[in-house]
Design a protein around this motif. Sequence first.
Motif, short mmCIF file in Angstrom:
data_model
loop_
_atom_site.label_atom_id
_atom_site.label_comp_id
_atom_site.label_asym_id
_atom_site.label_seq_id
_atom_site.Cartn_x
_atom_site.Cartn_y
_atom_site.Cartn_z
N MET A 89 44.18 40.73 39.10
CA MET A 89 44.53 40.75 40.22
C MET A 89 46.12 40.94 40.51
SD MET A 89 42.82 39.74 42.78
CE MET A 89 41.38 38.73 42.78
N GLN A 90 46.85 40.50 39.39
CA GLN A 90 48.21 40.76 39.47
C GLN A 90 48.56 42.41 39.43
OE1 GLN A 90 50.67 38.87 40.46
NE2 GLN A 90 49.49 37.04 40.04
N ALA A 91 47.89 43.21 38.54
CA ALA A 91 47.91 44.56 38.45
C ALA A 91 47.51 45.31 39.95
CB ALA A 91 46.95 45.19 37.50
N MET A 92 46.60 44.85 40.51
CA MET A 92 46.26 45.30 41.87
C MET A 92 46.98 45.14 42.97
SD MET A 92 42.19 44.33 41.96
CE MET A 92 42.07 44.17 43.84
N LYS A 93 47.94 44.10 42.85
CA LYS A 93 48.99 43.57 43.68
C LYS A 93 50.06 44.64 43.93
CE LYS A 93 48.95 38.64 44.37
NZ LYS A 93 49.83 37.23 44.30
N GLN A 94 50.36 45.55 42.98
CA GLN A 94 51.05 46.66 43.40
C GLN A 94 50.77 47.40 44.73
OE1 GLN A 94 53.33 46.85 40.95
NE2 GLN A 94 52.26 45.23 39.74
N SER A 95 49.63 47.23 45.22
CA SER A 95 49.35 48.35 46.24
C SER A 95 48.44 47.41 47.18
CB SER A 95 48.45 49.44 45.53
OG SER A 95 47.78 50.17 46.75
N GLU A 96 48.60 48.16 48.71
CA GLU A 96 47.44 47.56 49.62
C GLU A 96 46.21 48.11 49.46
OE1 GLU A 96 49.51 45.41 52.15
OE2 GLU A 96 50.40 45.44 50.44
N GLU A 97 46.03 48.95 48.71
CA GLU A 97 44.81 49.84 48.37
C GLU A 97 44.16 49.84 47.07
OE1 GLU A 97 45.16 53.65 49.76
OE2 GLU A 97 45.35 52.97 51.92
N ALA A 98 42.90 49.83 46.76
CA ALA A 98 42.45 49.75 45.53
C ALA A 98 41.15 50.45 45.26
CB ALA A 98 42.41 48.50 44.99
N GLU A 99 40.63 50.90 44.29
CA GLU A 99 39.45 51.23 43.80
C GLU A 99 38.78 50.10 43.25
OE1 GLU A 99 36.21 51.76 42.95
OE2 GLU A 99 36.84 53.02 41.22
N LEU A 100 38.11 49.23 43.84
CA LEU A 100 37.89 47.89 43.47
C LEU A 100 37.02 47.73 42.22
CD1 LEU A 100 38.35 44.90 44.81
CD2 LEU A 100 36.09 44.99 44.16
N VAL A 101 36.10 48.80 41.97
CA VAL A 101 35.26 48.75 40.84
C VAL A 101 35.99 48.96 39.51
CG1 VAL A 101 33.11 49.99 39.56
CG2 VAL A 101 33.25 49.44 42.09
N GLU A 102 37.15 50.08 39.62
CA GLU A 102 37.77 50.36 38.50
C GLU A 102 38.77 49.31 38.34
OE1 GLU A 102 40.11 53.97 38.93
OE2 GLU A 102 40.33 54.19 36.61
N ALA A 103 39.37 48.66 39.23
CA ALA A 103 40.31 47.76 39.05
C ALA A 103 39.83 46.27 38.72
CB ALA A 103 41.26 47.64 40.65
N LEU A 104 38.92 46.03 39.14
CA LEU A 104 38.33 44.53 39.02
C LEU A 104 36.98 44.29 38.44
CD1 LEU A 104 39.15 41.35 39.18
CD2 LEU A 104 38.17 41.57 41.52
N ALA A 105 36.04 44.89 39.22
CA ALA A 105 34.52 44.66 39.29
C ALA A 105 33.82 45.25 37.97
CB ALA A 105 33.77 45.17 40.44
N ALA A 106 34.39 46.32 37.21
CA ALA A 106 33.96 46.82 36.13
C ALA A 106 34.69 46.25 34.83
CB ALA A 106 34.11 48.25 35.90
#
Length: 381
Positions: free
Chosen positions: A104-121
Amino acid sequence: MSDTTQPDIYETYRDQRANRPVYKEPDGAWQVARHKDVQQVLKDNATYSSDVSLVPEEERTTPSMLFSDPPIHNRLRKLVSYAFKPGHIESQRRLIEQRCEDLMQAMKQSEEAELVEALAAPLPVTVIAYMLGVEDGDIRKFKEWSDTIFSNIGEILLANPSPEASAASEQMDKYFLGRIAALRDTPRDNLLSRLIATETEDGKLSNEELLSFCRLLLIAGNETTTGLITGIVRVFNDMPDTFAELKDNPALIPTFVEETLRVHSPFSVTIRKTTRDVEVAGVTIPANEMLLPMIACANRDESVFDEPEKFKIDRNPNPHLAFGFGIHNCLGAHLARLEGQIVAASMIKHMNGIKLKPGSENEFGQLGGPSTLNVAIEWAT
Ligand code: HEM
């Protein structure tokens, strides 16, 4: 509930439950649509076998628990269940929370994400890697094998794996044989190590059985949990009110996760083979026919669920079949629920809302969930 994606699938399901509860496409398998019938098929393992492999008997490797019948299934399940005791799973809570927080902290760098790669997988992969004692530096390789094997799962089951999938399986087997040998020498506090040590009146698991179990966890536990996480995002997108409701009352998270499992069932369909002629919903199915119990369809059956198309955050009871039923019911259900609940809690803590980017909804509708999911996130300040 607004069904923004694939409304036709649920329309078709509704039609099947009402008009074709048992239905066979030309050259296809028999599709079983109603909750009552799906539950009965999963329950009656003598009539509906899980041994669906088309590989000739003499060429088979060790059967996996998921695709075997009693007595083989009893022995494997009993040996493995011990290592899956809720206490052992609960002890992973801190690890899952920490990993979720890091992602989650790594995702916080941006307002957008590819959620599978960033978290769900990565979240489920890390959890399974940890259970199987995969060393930190090997997780990327492990994920690649897992992706290759899962994307070829149909061919693998039908005994016709691609050269790529065969190579991935071989490399993974070699890796795990090395890990098994290392853990026999120096036991550690992980599931694989406990499995190696487990001995009951049914004996111990052989190396081949241990390998087969490693493969099964990859197939059964990875993409399905990814599907649960993307399902959660889908609900937040379709019904932003649920996000606000959970923020106000986090005690609703467990029923929220159950309802997500019902409405977006990640293991949408499973497979069985008839062992005798049998009648289902007035239709006679001959022996030795393949059957598809349609879990996602049963989970919207209007004769069991009040307003089944509606997402009810506090639905209770919720007798969904997302984790199966009967002797093969999901061994990882407790773990999957824990992961889903931790992700939902983390999202409502760190975010004010999450939306699918246009086009992303078309990714839904596959067995394990979408393979990519582009989202826009409003972070909480
Ligand atoms: C949301 C996530 C998950 C869903 C929806 C799910 C669903 C299912 C379903 C429907 C079955 C029964 C299939 C059948 O009867 O043909 C099953 C079996 C199984 N699942 Fe899961 N699963 C999930 C996560 C996991 C996890 C995280 C693990 C382990 C780490 C796991 C391990 C297994 C195993 C070992 C079986 C075979 C049990 C047996 O044959 O006795 N699953 N799962």
